[in-house]
Every structure is written in structure tokens, then in C-alpha cells.
Design an enzyme around this catalytic site. Structure first.
Site: not given
Ligand code: 5GP
Length: 189
Positions: A52-53, A108, A112, A162
Site C-alpha cells: 500500500k505504501g 515504489e 531501503d 519515515v
């Protein structure tokens, strides 16, 4: 009035200095959309949102790309702790349509360790896409564990957890319009 109280509630867990304001984000998203419009002109484009990001970034970005496109959605979950991914990825919702012969742009939220996107890249390439490009709003290069490079980056950010603009902690803060650093005491308690 109640709206203001709500907002204060959301922002109280965020470090005072906002990392990226909604104005900075909007400006960068416009620039990225213009670049993608140039690069993909004349191609059969499928833009994939990684749920969902990436959803907030995705809905803003696609409206800055002046090209015909199909949209599709994929939901994945990465095993690990709430703030660190393990790289073991599970597909919760797959694409609705095949992508063979299509020029695919994967949207996206953040890279990371790079493990999630490495998995996705390999998975999507095996389906016969004509080309595969990755666009990410945020990049944390210091934390990379596999050599993953996106084709389009919004912002490079320091090694901090974040939230906001689609990014969550425990499903919260996705609706924050800006991007901020979550106070460590929120996830350390
Ligand atoms: P990677 O596999 O590259 O380590 O992790 C990618 C995923 O981890 C992202 O799609 C995102 O869901 C999550 N992630 C990594 N860093 C952060 C962060 O700072 N904040 C939030 N909310 N999610 C993050």
C-alpha cells in the site's frame, strides 16, 4: 476545529522538523512525471503500484505523466520486524493482467535494503515484459544490502524511519500529507 485536533494528533509522533513538505514532494513529482513522459513516448506503458505504501505517490505521479497507460496493482508483504524488512517477500495480490510485451514502470515508495525490489524485479522480468523500469520516491542508500538501482529517484534521505505520504508505521500515518521522521519512542515502546 475537529480537523485541526486530528492533525495535531497525527503530527505529535513526528520529529519537529519535517523531512519533506507536501510542496517539495509535489514539485519533485511534477519533474519526475515530465521526465517519464519524455522517456516513454510511443511505448505501450503499464504502470504498477506496489500497495500500500506507494499508493499516494502513484496517484499523484500518474497524473503528471502525459501518456496513455494501463494501471495495475500488486500487494506484497515482506517478512520482518515493523521497521525492517527481511527480504522474504510474499505476493498478497498479483497483477490483474499479463505484462508480456508491455513496457512496465514499477512505482515504489522507498528503497531501503533493496531486497523487496530485487525480488519484484526478477519476478516481473520472468513474465516477459518488453522493458522494466523502477521509480521510487525515496532512497536510503546507506542501508542497501543488495545492489539495487532504481531508474528514477525522488529524494535521497538519511537512515531514519519515515512516515507519511503513503508510508506507514503499523498502518498509521499513511494519510499525512508530508513526510516526517517517526519519533523512535513510538516504535521502541
Ligand atoms: P527494502 O526491501 O528495500 O528493505 O524495503 C522496502 C520496503 O520497506 C518499503 O517498500 C517500505 O514498505 C518499507 N520501508 C523501508 N524503509 C521505510 C521507512 O523509513 N518507513 C516506512 N514507513 N517504511 C519503510
Amino acid at each position: 476545529m475537529s480537523e485541526m485536533i486530528e492533525k495535531r494528533n497525527m503530527y505529535k509522533d513526528i520529529e519537529d522538523e519535517m523531512l519533506l513538505t507536501k510542496e517539495q514532494i509535489a514539485k519533485r513529482v511534477r519533474e519526475m512525471g515530465a521526465q517519464i513522459t519524455k522517456d516513454f513516448a510511443g511505448k505501450d506503458l503499464t504502470v504498477i503500484c506496489i500497495l500500500k505504501g506507494a499508493v499516494v505517490f502513484f496517484v499523484d505521479l500518474i497524473r503528471e505523466i502525459d501518456l496513455p497507460m494501463s494501471l495495475d496493482f500488486m500487494a506484497i508483504s515482506s517478512y520482518g520486524s515493523a521497521t525492517k524488512s527481511s527480504g522474504v517477500v510474499r505476493i498478497l495480490k498479483d497483477l490483474d493482467k499479463p505484462i508480456n510485451g508491455r513496457h512496465v514502470l514499477v512505482v515504489e515508495d522507498i528503497v531501503d535494503s533493496g531486497m523487496t525490489l530485487s525480488f519484484l524485479k526478477e519476478n516481473l522480468l520472468s513474465r516477459g515484459a518488453a522493458s522494466l523500469h523502477i521509480v521510487t520516491l525515496l532512497d536510503k542508500p546507506e542501508r542497501r544490502r543488495v545492489p539495487l538501482k532504481a531508474d528514477y529517484y525522488g529524494f535521497t534521505i538519511p537512515d531514519a524511519f519515515v512516515v507519511g505520504y503513503g508510508l506507514d508505521y503499523d498502518e498509521l500515518y499513511r494519510n499525512l500529507p508530508d513526510i516526517g521522521i517517526l519519533k523512535p519512542e513510538v516504535y521502541e515502546k
